[in-house]
Design a protein around this motif. Sequence first.
Motif, PDB file in Angstrom:
ATOM      1  N   VAL A  15      -2.451 -24.726 -26.178  1.00  0.00           N
ATOM      2  CA  VAL A  15      -1.363 -25.097 -25.278  1.00  0.00           C
ATOM      3  C   VAL A  15      -1.945 -25.436 -23.914  1.00  0.00           C
ATOM      4  O   VAL A  15      -2.839 -24.746 -23.418  1.00  0.00           O
ATOM      5  CB  VAL A  15      -0.363 -23.930 -25.130  1.00  0.00           C
ATOM      6  CG1 VAL A  15       0.709 -24.263 -24.106  1.00  0.00           C
ATOM      7  CG2 VAL A  15       0.256 -23.575 -26.470  1.00  0.00           C
ATOM      8  N   ALA A  16      -1.418 -26.482 -23.314  1.00  0.00           N
ATOM      9  CA  ALA A  16      -1.684 -26.818 -21.914  1.00  0.00           C
ATOM     10  C   ALA A  16      -0.326 -27.137 -21.310  1.00  0.00           C
ATOM     11  O   ALA A  16       0.326 -28.089 -21.725  1.00  0.00           O
ATOM     12  CB  ALA A  16      -2.623 -28.008 -21.801  1.00  0.00           C
ATOM     13  N   GLU A  17       0.125 -26.327 -20.358  1.00  0.00           N
ATOM     14  CA  GLU A  17       1.445 -26.541 -19.770  1.00  0.00           C
ATOM     15  C   GLU A  17       1.427 -26.186 -18.289  1.00  0.00           C
ATOM     16  O   GLU A  17       1.111 -25.061 -17.917  1.00  0.00           O
ATOM     17  CB  GLU A  17       2.488 -25.683 -20.477  1.00  0.00           C
ATOM     18  CG  GLU A  17       3.881 -25.887 -19.944  1.00  0.00           C
ATOM     19  CD  GLU A  17       4.919 -25.000 -20.621  1.00  0.00           C
ATOM     20  OE1 GLU A  17       6.105 -25.303 -20.463  1.00  0.00           O
ATOM     21  OE2 GLU A  17       4.550 -24.014 -21.283  1.00  0.00           O
ATOM     22  N   ILE A  18       1.801 -27.154 -17.465  1.00  0.00           N
ATOM     23  CA  ILE A  18       1.965 -26.929 -16.031  1.00  0.00           C
ATOM     24  C   ILE A  18       3.426 -26.557 -15.813  1.00  0.00           C
ATOM     25  O   ILE A  18       4.318 -27.339 -16.105  1.00  0.00           O
ATOM     26  CB  ILE A  18       1.607 -28.183 -15.216  1.00  0.00           C
ATOM     27  CG1 ILE A  18       0.153 -28.582 -15.461  1.00  0.00           C
ATOM     28  CG2 ILE A  18       1.863 -27.932 -13.725  1.00  0.00           C
ATOM     29  CD1 ILE A  18      -0.220 -29.937 -14.896  1.00  0.00           C
ATOM     30  N   ASP A  32       0.758 -23.262  -5.075  1.00  0.00           N
ATOM     31  CA  ASP A  32       0.338 -22.541  -6.273  1.00  0.00           C
ATOM     32  C   ASP A  32       0.630 -23.411  -7.485  1.00  0.00           C
ATOM     33  O   ASP A  32       1.762 -23.841  -7.682  1.00  0.00           O
ATOM     34  CB  ASP A  32       1.099 -21.221  -6.435  1.00  0.00           C
ATOM     35  CG  ASP A  32       0.669 -20.168  -5.433  1.00  0.00           C
ATOM     36  OD1 ASP A  32      -0.422 -20.313  -4.845  1.00  0.00           O
ATOM     37  OD2 ASP A  32       1.419 -19.195  -5.242  1.00  0.00           O
ATOM     38  N   ILE A  33      -0.398 -23.675  -8.288  1.00  0.00           N
ATOM     39  CA  ILE A  33      -0.193 -24.378  -9.549  1.00  0.00           C
ATOM     40  C   ILE A  33      -0.174 -23.316 -10.638  1.00  0.00           C
ATOM     41  O   ILE A  33      -1.158 -22.613 -10.845  1.00  0.00           O
ATOM     42  CB  ILE A  33      -1.287 -25.427  -9.801  1.00  0.00           C
ATOM     43  CG1 ILE A  33      -1.300 -26.447  -8.661  1.00  0.00           C
ATOM     44  CG2 ILE A  33      -1.062 -26.105 -11.151  1.00  0.00           C
ATOM     45  CD1 ILE A  33      -2.405 -27.452  -8.741  1.00  0.00           C
ATOM     46  N   ILE A  34       0.974 -23.194 -11.289  1.00  0.00           N
ATOM     47  CA  ILE A  34       1.182 -22.152 -12.295  1.00  0.00           C
ATOM     48  C   ILE A  34       1.260 -22.810 -13.664  1.00  0.00           C
ATOM     49  O   ILE A  34       1.899 -23.860 -13.819  1.00  0.00           O
ATOM     50  CB  ILE A  34       2.477 -21.365 -12.000  1.00  0.00           C
ATOM     51  CG1 ILE A  34       2.356 -20.698 -10.627  1.00  0.00           C
ATOM     52  CG2 ILE A  34       2.758 -20.326 -13.096  1.00  0.00           C
ATOM     53  CD1 ILE A  34       3.644 -20.088 -10.122  1.00  0.00           C
ATOM     54  N   GLY A  35       0.621 -22.183 -14.640  1.00  0.00           N
ATOM     55  CA  GLY A  35       0.670 -22.772 -15.973  1.00  0.00           C
ATOM     56  C   GLY A  35       0.050 -21.904 -17.033  1.00  0.00           C
ATOM     57  O   GLY A  35      -0.346 -20.755 -16.784  1.00  0.00           O
ATOM     58  N   HIS A  97       0.812 -33.370 -18.111  1.00  0.00           N
ATOM     59  CA  HIS A  97       0.820 -34.128 -16.861  1.00  0.00           C
ATOM     60  C   HIS A  97       2.096 -33.845 -16.088  1.00  0.00           C
ATOM     61  O   HIS A  97       3.167 -33.724 -16.692  1.00  0.00           O
ATOM     62  CB  HIS A  97       0.743 -35.635 -17.141  1.00  0.00           C
ATOM     63  CG  HIS A  97      -0.495 -36.044 -17.851  1.00  0.00           C
ATOM     64  ND1 HIS A  97      -0.605 -36.002 -19.215  1.00  0.00           N
ATOM     65  CD2 HIS A  97      -1.675 -36.508 -17.385  1.00  0.00           C
ATOM     66  CE1 HIS A  97      -1.811 -36.427 -19.558  1.00  0.00           C
ATOM     67  NE2 HIS A  97      -2.479 -36.734 -18.467  1.00  0.00           N
ATOM     68  N   VAL A  98       1.975 -33.770 -14.773  1.00  0.00           N
ATOM     69  CA  VAL A  98       3.124 -33.605 -13.885  1.00  0.00           C
ATOM     70  C   VAL A  98       2.911 -34.528 -12.698  1.00  0.00           C
ATOM     71  O   VAL A  98       1.832 -34.537 -12.094  1.00  0.00           O
ATOM     72  CB  VAL A  98       3.269 -32.136 -13.404  1.00  0.00           C
ATOM     73  CG1 VAL A  98       4.317 -32.023 -12.322  1.00  0.00           C
ATOM     74  CG2 VAL A  98       3.610 -31.219 -14.562  1.00  0.00           C
ATOM     75  N   ARG A  99       3.952 -35.318 -12.368  1.00  0.00           N
ATOM     76  CA  ARG A  99       3.886 -36.175 -11.183  1.00  0.00           C
ATOM     77  C   ARG A  99       4.483 -35.415 -10.006  1.00  0.00           C
ATOM     78  O   ARG A  99       5.555 -34.824 -10.110  1.00  0.00           O
ATOM     79  CB  ARG A  99       4.662 -37.461 -11.418  1.00  0.00           C
ATOM     80  CG  ARG A  99       3.983 -38.389 -12.381  1.00  0.00           C
ATOM     81  CD  ARG A  99       4.705 -39.705 -12.422  1.00  0.00           C
ATOM     82  NE  ARG A  99       6.137 -39.531 -12.469  1.00  0.00           N
ATOM     83  CZ  ARG A  99       6.916 -39.952 -13.454  1.00  0.00           C
ATOM     84  NH1 ARG A  99       6.404 -40.576 -14.461  1.00  0.00           N
ATOM     85  NH2 ARG A  99       8.209 -39.760 -13.410  1.00  0.00           N
TER      86      ARG A  99
END
Length: 141
Positions: A15-18, A32-35, A97-99
């Motif tokens: 899993v890769a999730e932002i 803070d980048i949480i994921g 990905h998140v914009r």
Amino acid sequence: NAFKTLQLDRIPKIVAEIKSPVNEESIRKIVDIIGTASGDYRLEYGRGVYPKNWSEITSGKKRHNEILAKWDVSNLSDTEYTLKLTAEKNNEKVEDHVRIKVTNEFQEGWPQVASDTEGRTVQGPVTFYDFDDGCRVSFFI
């Protein structure tokens, strides 16, 4: 054959999730980048919606719903960026990905002055936002 296509063991086990920031969120200063990354991970950013070049923010080992990085965007230009989280495990790789939009120059409560096409002005705390990314600025008072 159809059976092999539908086998559950073909579903990626990583899993890769932002989770934060969310898509289209405006950010500034330190964020803070949480994921979640269920394997070794790399967190990167690129300028624009479809970046050609990526810059690494951080990398590390497995994390679950945790702070992946404290990202200082204070030196970045005010524009749109894309965050990319890549997780790898057992020769499998997934990405999320998140914009986001960096808005360091905007500060809430600034006394702003705006005028319309007829020369009338409004002064006070005005929030500016470019809705269509085409420099036609809409504002709320």
